[in-house]
Design an enzyme around this catalytic site. Structure first.
Site, PDB file in Angstrom:
ATOM      1  N   HIS A 198      18.246  -9.414   9.204  1.00  0.00           N
ATOM      2  CA  HIS A 198      18.479  -8.314  10.143  1.00  0.00           C
ATOM      3  C   HIS A 198      18.665  -6.981   9.475  1.00  0.00           C
ATOM      4  CE1 HIS A 198      18.382 -11.681  12.744  1.00  0.00           C
ATOM      5  NE2 HIS A 198      17.899 -10.796  13.592  1.00  0.00           N
ATOM      6  N   GLU A 441      10.613 -19.359  20.362  1.00  0.00           N
ATOM      7  CA  GLU A 441      10.907 -19.173  18.941  1.00  0.00           C
ATOM      8  C   GLU A 441      11.413 -20.465  18.305  1.00  0.00           C
ATOM      9  OE1 GLU A 441      13.872 -16.106  18.437  1.00  0.00           O
ATOM     10  OE2 GLU A 441      14.995 -16.726  20.191  1.00  0.00           O
ATOM     11  N   ASP A 465      11.903 -16.370  14.026  1.00  0.00           N
ATOM     12  CA  ASP A 465      12.538 -17.684  14.081  1.00  0.00           C
ATOM     13  C   ASP A 465      11.521 -18.804  14.148  1.00  0.00           C
ATOM     14  OD1 ASP A 465      15.380 -17.435  13.910  1.00  0.00           O
ATOM     15  OD2 ASP A 465      15.284 -16.294  15.762  1.00  0.00           O
ATOM     16  N   CYS A 512       7.201 -10.487  19.734  1.00  0.00           N
ATOM     17  CA  CYS A 512       8.173  -9.453  19.373  1.00  0.00           C
ATOM     18  C   CYS A 512       8.791  -9.700  17.998  1.00  0.00           C
ATOM     19  CB  CYS A 512       9.261  -9.337  20.441  1.00  0.00           C
ATOM     20  SG  CYS A 512      10.219 -10.842  20.639  1.00  0.00           S
TER      21      CYS A 512
HETATM   22  C1  PEP Z   1      12.392 -13.438  16.411  1.00  0.00           C
HETATM   23  O1  PEP Z   1      13.028 -14.444  16.124  1.00  0.00           O
HETATM   24  O2  PEP Z   1      11.195 -13.260  16.101  1.00  0.00           O
HETATM   25  C2  PEP Z   1      13.033 -12.336  17.156  1.00  0.00           C
HETATM   26  C3  PEP Z   1      12.341 -11.353  17.662  1.00  0.00           C
HETATM   27  O3  PEP Z   1      14.367 -12.373  17.294  1.00  0.00           O
HETATM   28  P1  PEP Z   1      15.449 -12.129  16.127  1.00  0.00           P
HETATM   29  O4  PEP Z   1      14.723 -11.568  14.942  1.00  0.00           O
HETATM   30  O5  PEP Z   1      16.434 -11.164  16.708  1.00  0.00           O
HETATM   31  O6  PEP Z   1      15.997 -13.471  15.900  1.00  0.00           O
HETATM   32 MG    MG Z   2      14.878 -14.876  17.079  1.00  0.00          MG
END
Ligand code: PEP
Ligand code: MG
Length: 599
Positions: A198, A441, A465, A512
């Site tokens: 993140h 995911e 994920d 996404c």
């Molecule tokens: C993902 O897992 O691709 C996603 C968009 O969510 P995060 O990165 O917040 O887990």
């Molecule tokens: Mg995710």
């Protein structure tokens, strides 16, 4: 003045967010507090012990304050962990052993405390009992806080970091990265991390060059020394030479010229060369949205990661606070819609272990996201009501993260219906037909895309994920970062499967995850059948430029070629060739290499 060329040292990490920056280091190390031994003369030992008593009092006060706050926000159960922490502070054996250590060996109090606590931890760790193991964690946490107070060096708050520096850290907690948006940090360089941690997502969102996975780099530098961070290649130069600075100066100029071409189309329509309109939306972390939205060139928000609101303050915002935050972004995105994702806490996004008092062995497989929300329906409902109320002020879609079965989706929808009923009772407006989406995911969700389709209105594929769970590679572990391979044929097949199933069920399906903002993947994803991409602000100009240059039929051919490939390397080279062929610019990494004289 720059040091002579010979003092330059090169470190290689993982290129995480593009760009080059040069500046002084601000060092933020959080791992182990360094506790050095000092000799305390006999006549000062009493004062040393008095210092300990003051440290104990201060620590007790801090923990009691946190306990009260958590009790108010989360209830008695969640606050219980702090009772265990307070008990550690009351433990006479630990306190008396520490004081005896000072009296008998003449060492400083911090050293004595560390020695004694380490002895306890070692002894307890040998006992194979879950209850005792939790006590070890308590001792560790409390000792750390107490040591921080004694050393006067409780962890640096990111707010204290001066503007115009390069932030070097062993690792940054999500609660820290959530605060990055207000700072003018030139670049980030960390020992740990991987491309989808993140920290990196935030760096890309904020357009900050970033290199992660630098092993022990943070131990090799101190604050104020000059470094150069190359986020294109993952190289970091300590004490960069004049020659390197000159070379990188040229790279920056070249990139700026290319970037200008990309920026020029940012606000144009995303229509391919053969006239196919495509949808590009924005990923938003937290509440920095309004300003970015109007300038992004995106059609609304495809992913609003709400956990950042929580991580920032380390407490759960009230319904009203959340409603105001959601309303701001919904109004800012008009006439487009905003997809608000419900809380995805857990995994690497636990705000502070202390919030929940639970340490999980394997948090990515644990109580995360929708699992957490379905266990804490009070928190979930507060958020859903706030989102629903915001839906009266613009177009809102609700999206659930980490769905792994129909049961979870049905349960989440049932809670949503309860929230609607509650709002009706309170006579508050909301969009009764608010669209509900499921993230795909988790491999189990991918495989049952058609079944999930009965219970929602759209899908969004979270590849960050999906890749981690499909390949069994921890997305934040730099030791397996080389195995984290979105180009894998397995991932490609899964994506195709999801897109095809969604099309058959008549549901839109976006992507996404970070690959949506990767210019190598963007054409491919549309060619394979994605109906929209949602990406970070910094990636939009380049991706849009590329999509406007390509023909849809070429992207579909590319998808066909990719699906025939047998290895990740083969797929990657096809994507690089497509990029170069389509926009006549060599893939950015090579641009950097060229200026390095390595092309
Ligand atoms: C993902 O897992 O691709 C996603 C968009 O969510 P995060 O990165 O917040 O887990
Ligand atoms: Mg995710």
């Amino acid at each position: 003045m720059s040091p002579p060329a010979s003092s330059e040292k090169v470190y290689q990490g993982i290129a995480a967010s593009p760009g080059v920056a040069h500046g002084p280091v601000f060092l933020m190390v959080k791992k182990d507090l360094e506790v050095l031994r000092r000799d305390i003369p006999p006549d000062r030992r009493e004062e040393e012990i008095a210092r300990f008593e003051r440290g104990l009092l201060e620590t007790r006060r801090q923990i009691s304050d946190i306990r009260a706050e958590i009790e108010e926000k989360l209830g008695e159960d969640e606050a219980g962990i702090f009772d265990a922490h307070l008990l550690v502070l009351e433990d006479r054996a630990l306190i008396e052993d520490t004081i005896r250590e000072v009296a008998e060996t003449g060492c400083n109090i911090e050293f004595a405390l560390k020695e004694v606590a380490d002895r306890y931890i070692e002894a307890f760790s040998k006992i194979n009992d879950a209850y005792i193991r939790e006590r070890v964690t308590d001792i560790r946490d409390v000792t750390r806080r107490l040591l921080g107070n004694l050393l006067g060096s409780i962890e640096t708050d990111i707010n204290q970091i001066p503007d115009g520096c390069i932030l070097v850290a062993d690792d940054l907690a999500p609660s820290d990265t959530a605060k990055l948006s207000g700072k003018r940090i030139l670049a980030l360089a960390t020992d740990l991390g991987s491309r989808t941690s993140h920290l990196v997502i935030m760096a890309r969102t904020l357009n900050i060059p970033c290199v992660v996975g630098l092993h022990d780099f943070s131990r090799q530098v101190e604050s104020t020394v000059p470094v150069l961070v190359d986020g294109f290649t993952g190289t970091v130069l300590l004490h960069p030479s004049e020659r390197s600075l000159f070379r990188y100066g040229r790279i920056k100029i070249e990139r700026a010229a290319i970037e200008k071409r990309f920026q020029a189309v940012k606000r144009e329509a995303t229509t391919t060369k053969d006239g196919v309109p495509l949808t590009i939306r924005l990923n938003v972390e937290g509440d920095e949205s309004g300003r970015i939205l109007s300038d992004s060139g995106a059609e609304g928000v495809g992913l609003f990661r709400t956990e950042w609101l929580f991580l920032k303050s380390r407490v759960f915002p009230t319904e009203e606070e959340q409603f105001q935050a959601y309303r701001r972004i919904v109004e800012g995105a008009a006439p487009f819609s905003v997809t608000i994702r419900t809380l995805d806490l857990g995994g690497d996004k636990i705000p502070h272990h202390s919030l929940f008092g639970v340490t999980e062995e394997n948090p990515f497989m644990g109580i995360r996201a929708i699992r957490f929300c379905l266990q804490h329906t009070d928190i979930f409902k507060t958020q859903l009501r706030a989102i629903l109320r915001a839906s009266a002020f613009g177009k809102v879609q609700i999206m659930y993260p980490m769905i792994s079965s129909c049961e979870e989706l049905i349960a989440a929808n049932a809670v949503l219906e309860e929230c609607k009923a509650e709002l009706r009772k309170r006579k508050l407006d909301f969009d009764a037909n608010v669209r509900r989406g499921s993230m795909i995911e988790i491999p189990s969700a991918a495989v049952i895309t058609d079944l999930l389709a009965e219970h929602c209105d759209f899908f969004s594929v979270g590849t960050n994920d999906l890749v981690q769970y499909m390949l069994a590679v921890d997305r934040v572990n730099d030791r397996v970062a080389h195995l984290y391979e979105p180009h894998s044929p397995a991932v490609m097949r899964a994506l195709k499967f999801i897109f095809d199933a969604s099309r058959r069920e008549g549901l839109p399906v976006g992507v996404c995850g970070e690959i949506a903002g990767d210019p190598l993947f963007a054409s491919l994803l549309f060619g394979m059948g994605a109906t929209e991409l949602s990406l970070g602000w910094g990636s939009i100009p380049e991706v849009k430029y590329l999509l406007r240059q390509m023909k849809m039929e070429d992207a579909q051919d590319l998808a066909g070629e990719v699906l025939k490939s047998r290895t990740a390397a083969e797929i990657k080279s096809k994507l690089v060739a497509f990029y170069t062929r389509t926009i006549g610019i060599r893939f950015p990494k090579l641009v950097t290499g060229e200026a390095n004289g390595e092309a």
